[in-house]
Design an enzyme around this catalytic site. Structure first.
Site, PDB file in Angstrom:
ATOM      1  CD  GLU A 474      -2.798  -1.246  -0.074  1.00  8.64           C
ATOM      2  OE1 GLU A 474      -2.930  -0.222  -0.780  1.00  8.64           O
ATOM      3  OE2 GLU A 474      -3.303  -2.341  -0.375  1.00  8.64           O
ATOM      4  CG  HIS A 566      -6.213  -6.145  -7.846  1.00  8.99           C
ATOM      5  ND1 HIS A 566      -7.151  -5.154  -8.069  1.00  8.99           N
ATOM      6  CD2 HIS A 566      -5.565  -5.808  -6.703  1.00  8.99           C
ATOM      7  CE1 HIS A 566      -7.085  -4.266  -7.096  1.00  8.99           C
ATOM      8  NE2 HIS A 566      -6.121  -4.627  -6.244  1.00  8.99           N
TER       9      HIS A 566
END
Length: 999
Positions: A474, A566
């Site tokens: 992140e 993703h």
């Protein structure tokens, strides 16, 4: 265009002096065999031996046959010109990487002046009309290597062209590299919106849902990543197409801390052209996409719960030891003020600014962990508070994990990449723990543009703050945002996710798994969310938990997951894993960070990543690392040459054969075409002369070197069969009609293609399996409706492709010109003559190598690379009133790249070596005509060194090997050919080549 006639230029040897060729024999590397003396090679006793029928079932193992399509106009594809080397995209053919310094660049000028000159010099290739107005400098930085990188945004009449961003790079004060993505100068004439800005914003709000006001706790407004609504009028290319320009409102809408919507609304019609959520989540499982409960207008704040009196005690940095979510004792930095300890790390001297800090709410340059108090981050009223402790004992494992991992991620970027914090300028690193979403406990973590938000897990995950790689992932999204800012959709979004995984895996570098400390095994039986070493994780498709494609062959092209950000990240993840395994993680992570920071742009695609990684590897290390990068990207189907001239669309169909393993030879004629000679590639004579029957055509050899065909001076077809074991050969007449001009044999010996001396537009094909001959009429396909491309007068050079389905040829053409003058030129085409699956002749479809040629330019004498069906070398003849220039060039028909191999003084008649590392061609020294050899780069379309003389008095060199290719090792072969072996010409029957020439 004036009338030109290149017939003699293509059919006759031109004795123009060529100074570039060194007058010395090149000692070529080969497997040395005991040379046979010429007198030991004697004719076979049998007479009349003809090309026979191959053994039952023998066919060339091509898998899927190559399909040839014309590349765009040749003038736009010149890969090397004016000191520059161009690498182009497969769809638009626009350059995305240009290497070199233009010959006419003023290198003494300032970098600003050089940049404008450089853009002006390449503007025609870019299809940009006014580069000085259309590219506005955005930033400039000079890195530790002394290379200056200047970024430009693209504009048109003052309006930003969305996703138009380029970078110019200068070393030692000289601009020597260009890369990026852009669009040709827009053709829009009306740049005034019809739809009002407020109406466009309302359309977005209606699409997202809600009008309520977002409320956040006072002091935490910075968690909203910018203004909640921003609008900008842009020129948007819908679906990325250069022919679909729209005047558009780009609207960024932040209805909650968990959503950052990007909308593109046609400023004329109000049509919503595109939208995606720009919040980067750790996992792409179900999240609300309609945001029906989201609300937004403007930010309002609520007072936080009272904090202790900050004036009671002097503030100070403290250290604490406490257990994290893994049960491990961690040492963390905290901050004490007013007798209360806050989970604020102000101990990072590289970033902490004490003078500007006021604690606890306004620390500058701190690592800060905040409590989301199990509130709904997707709602419009998100409450937060400080994470505190009264005695520094910290019974808060979630906070300890987030805080410790945030520090570890900071240390990684600082220590390894000299990057100070996420933004590179010492900005705060903020983590929010105890976050829920609209479904309750949040089964995810995300980066919203300002901070990392951690859920405590539900069915798929344990508390997300457990994972060091989660924090690294992140935080890395923030680093991506602050550098290339890769757009979070499609391939650029997959790269965004991939770089987050890469740096997450390097921060938590004990394995290649992502999320192994946070997944629930019931949902992810592999034990990880993603696995960079094994993206499939035992699955077969997207229905299997944790599955990602590992190769572009399986790339997802749908709309879910922002176009597979993703999903498809597994492809580039695998490339990095292979690269890092080859050269080591330390080097690999440096190279990838440099690629991200210095070369990638917002709309970069997989091929841009390859080119950028190759360039970064060259900057930091050298050829070994560049080649490792090429191998890694090749293995996952991304490109075939990157910044050095290769595959633009990922090169997914660029499958190569293993080279012929046998001894290699060069067969050639003397300049006067009185006989043929056979030499080993090391310069040793095998048979000189090989045959005294004078040839009038360049000979053609089967793939295993056992059969040679050519046209003799008496215009009959000749065949030579060689028994390499016995050291003998026999020449015979394949067809005795004295009417032939050229012939070529298929690689497996199953068929021949021939031309007659009538100089007509027919190609004759004979198949030994069918025992039948037919002819096909050549024509010029029309690529523009209503535009004639002229008539094919006759063909000259011929060569079969790998499949034996297509014949590559050059042809002389005549086009009726204005005012009665004909325009005559040569070009190159492919004709589909056979269907190997149906074992029958095909329909004769013609495709051209290029859909158009520049004025006064011809191309001819084409030849395939020996192991790559998509590589074609050819002569270029550029004739003006004052001179004729000859250039040996090659094209990658999959990527569209064109390279320059040799600036010749005559026609080259090129032919690749069996391993495609060299080309033999015609040339001349100052004193004599020669057969020369030049090394070829790994892209197979450009040179890799100087040319040298192979033999004097040489002409029409054909380089071949006398060995069988074994294709039974299917694991290392990128085509479907299990159990099939190339073993051409097991001739058993005497079969004549015959045609019904009266048809």
């Amino acid at each position: 265009m004036r009338k030109i006639n290149l017939l003699l230029a293509l059919l006759c040897f031109t004795s123009v002096l060529v100074a570039q060729v060194k007058p010395s024999i090149d000692n070529l590397q080969s497997d040395r065999l005991t040379p046979l003396q010429a007198e030991d090679i004697s004719p076979m006793n049998a007479s009349g031996l003809q090309m026979g029928v191959p053994s039952q079932g023998l066919r060339f193992p091509v898998g899927e046959s190559q399909t040839f399509q014309a590349l765009p106009n040749f003038s736009m594809l010149s890969n090397v010109q004016n000191g520059l080397r161009f690498t182009r995209t497969p769809d638009t053919k626009l350059p995305y990487f240009i290497k070199g310094t233009p010959n006419n660049l003023d290198v003494t000028a300032s970098l600003d002046a050089q940049a404008l000159q450089y853009l002006e010099i390449i503007s025609e290739e870019m299809q940009i009309q006014k580069p000085d107005e259309e590219f506005i400098q955005k930033s400039r930085e000079t890195d530790d290597l002394g290379i200056t990188h200047t970024r430009f945004d693209q504009y048109f009449q003052g309006i930003k062209v969305y996703d138009g961003e380029v970078i110019l790079h200068a070393k030692n004060g000289v601009t020597n590299l260009f890369n990026g993505r852009f669009f040709p100068t827009p053709e829009l004439t009306d740049l005034t919106p019809t739809l009002s800005e407020s109406a466009a914003v309302q359309k977005v709000k209606d699409a997202v849902g809600g009008e309520e006001t977002v409320q956040v706790t006072e002091g935490f407004e910075f968690l909203i990543a910018g203004e909640t609504v921003t609008t900008e009028v842009i020129i948007y290319h819908n679906e990325g197409r250069i022919d679909n320009e729209r005047l558009t409102y780009h609207i960024t809408y932040i209805p909650t801390l968990a959503d950052r919507w990007e909308y593109f609304v046609d400023a004329k019609t109000g049509e919503i052209l595109n939208s995606y959520n720009n919040v980067c989540r750790f996992h792409n499982h179900d999240h609300k996409s309609d945001n029906s409960t989201c609300a937004h207008s403007k930010v309002e704040t609520k007072k936080a719960s009272p904090t202790p009196n900050v004036n009671m005690l002097p503030p100070g940095q403290e250290i604490a030891s406490a257990n994290d979510l893994l049960g491990q004792s961690r040492t963390i930095n905290v901050y004490e003020t007013g007798g209360t300890y806050f989970m604020i790390d102000a101990a990072r001297t590289q970033m902490f600014n004490e003078a500007q800090s006021t604690f606890p709410d306004e620390g500058v340059g701190v690592i800060w962990t905040i409590d989301g108090m199990n509130n709904n981050v997707e709602g419009n009223d998100f409450q937060l508070s400080h994470v505190t402790d009264s005695d520094n004992s910290w019974s808060n494992p979630g906070g300890v994990s987030a805080h410790f991992n945030g520090g570890a991620a900071f240390e990684y970027f600082q220590d390894v990449h000299s990057r100070t914090s996420i933004n590179g300028e010492g900005g705060n690193i903020v983590s929010i723990i105890n976050v829920q979403d609209g479904s309750g406990p949040m089964d995810n973590a995300f980066w919203n543009g300002s901070a990392i938000f951690y859920g405590n897990g539900s069915t798929a995950f344990k508390p997300l703050a457990r994972g060091l790689d989660v924090a690294g992932h992140e935080m890395s999204h923030g680093v991506v945002q602050a550098t290339a800012n890769l757009e979070y959709q499609g391939e650029s979004g997959a790269l965004n996710e991939s770089f987050a995984d890469i740096f997450g895996a390097m921060i938590d570098r004990d394995d290649w798994q992502i999320g192994e400390d946070v997944v629930e095994l019931a949902q992810f039986p592999s034990g990880a969310l993603r696995d960079m070493e094994n993206p499939n994780q035992g699955g077969n498709d997207l229905s299997d938990p944790g599955y990602q494609p590992a190769h572009t062959d399986d790339q997802y092209n749908g709309s879910q997951d922002n176009g597979g950000v993703h999903i498809n990240s597994g492809i580039s993840n695998k490339a990095f894993q292979l690269f890092a395994t080859s050269i080591g993680k330390d080097k690999a992570e440096e190279i990838y960070y440099r690629a991200l920071n210095s070369y990638l742009v917002r709309s970069s695609q997989f091929i841009d990543c390859r080119a950028s990684v190759e360039q970064a590897a060259a900057d930091l290390y050298g050829n070994t690392e560049v080649q490792a990068a090429q191998s890694a990207f090749n293995a996952v189907g991304i490109g075939s040459g990157g910044a050095t001239g290769g595959g633009a669309d990922g090169g997914n169909s660029q499958n190569d054969f293993e080279p012929n393993p046998g001894q290699d030879y060069i067969l050639y004629a003397d300049v006067q075409q009185t006989f043929l000679k056979l030499y080993r590639a090391d310069g040793t004579a095998e048979a000189d002369p090989f045959t005294t029957n004078p040839p009038i055509s360049k000979p053609s050899v089967t793939d295993d070197g056992t059969a040679i065909v050519y046209i003799a001076q008496d215009k009959t077809m000749r065949l030579v069969i060689i028994d390499w074991d016995a050291g003998t050969y026999e020449e015979s007449i394949l067809n005795s009609d004295p009417i032939w001009r050229n012939i070529t044999v298929a690689r497996d010996g199953t068929r021949v293609a021939a031309l007659t001396d009538d100089n007509d537009n027919r190609v004759y094909i004979y198949d030994f399996t069918l025992e039948e001959g037919v002819f096909f009429t050549l024509y010029n396909p029309t690529y523009t409706q209503g535009v004639s491309t002229g008539d094919v007068v006759y063909a000259d050079a011929l060569e079969w492709d790998f499949s034996g389905n297509w014949v590559l040829y050059d042809a002389f053409n005549r086009l009726d010109g204005d005012f009665g003058s004909d325009i005559e030129y040569w070009d190159v085409g492919f004709i589909n003559v056979f269907d190997h699956d149906a074992l029958q002749f095909s329909d004769g479809t013609v495709e051209k190598l290029f859909s158009g040629l520049p004025e006064n330019v011809s191309i001819g004498n084409p030849t395939f690379a020996k192991n790559s069906n998509y590589i074609v070398a050819f002569d270029v003849i550029d004739q003006t009133e004052s001179q004729t220039q000859y250039t040996l060039r090659a094209a990658n028909v999959e990527s569209g790249d064109v390279g320059t191999i040799f600036e010749n003084g005559q026609l080259s008649y090129p032919n690749y070596s069996p391993d495609d590392t060299q080309i033999v061609f015609d040339a001349a020294t100052q004193t004599e005509e020669v057969l020369a050899v030049i090394p070829i780069a790994s892209d197979k379309i450009s040179s890799n060194g100087d040319a040298t003389v192979f033999k004097t008095d040489g002409h029409w060199g054909v380089w071949f090997a006398q060995g069988d290719r074994d294709f039974t090792d299917t694991e290392n072969l990128p085509i479907s050919a299990a159990g099939v072996k190339i073993a051409p010409n097991p001739f058993t029957d005497n079969v004549q080549v015959s045609f019904d020439l009266e048809v």
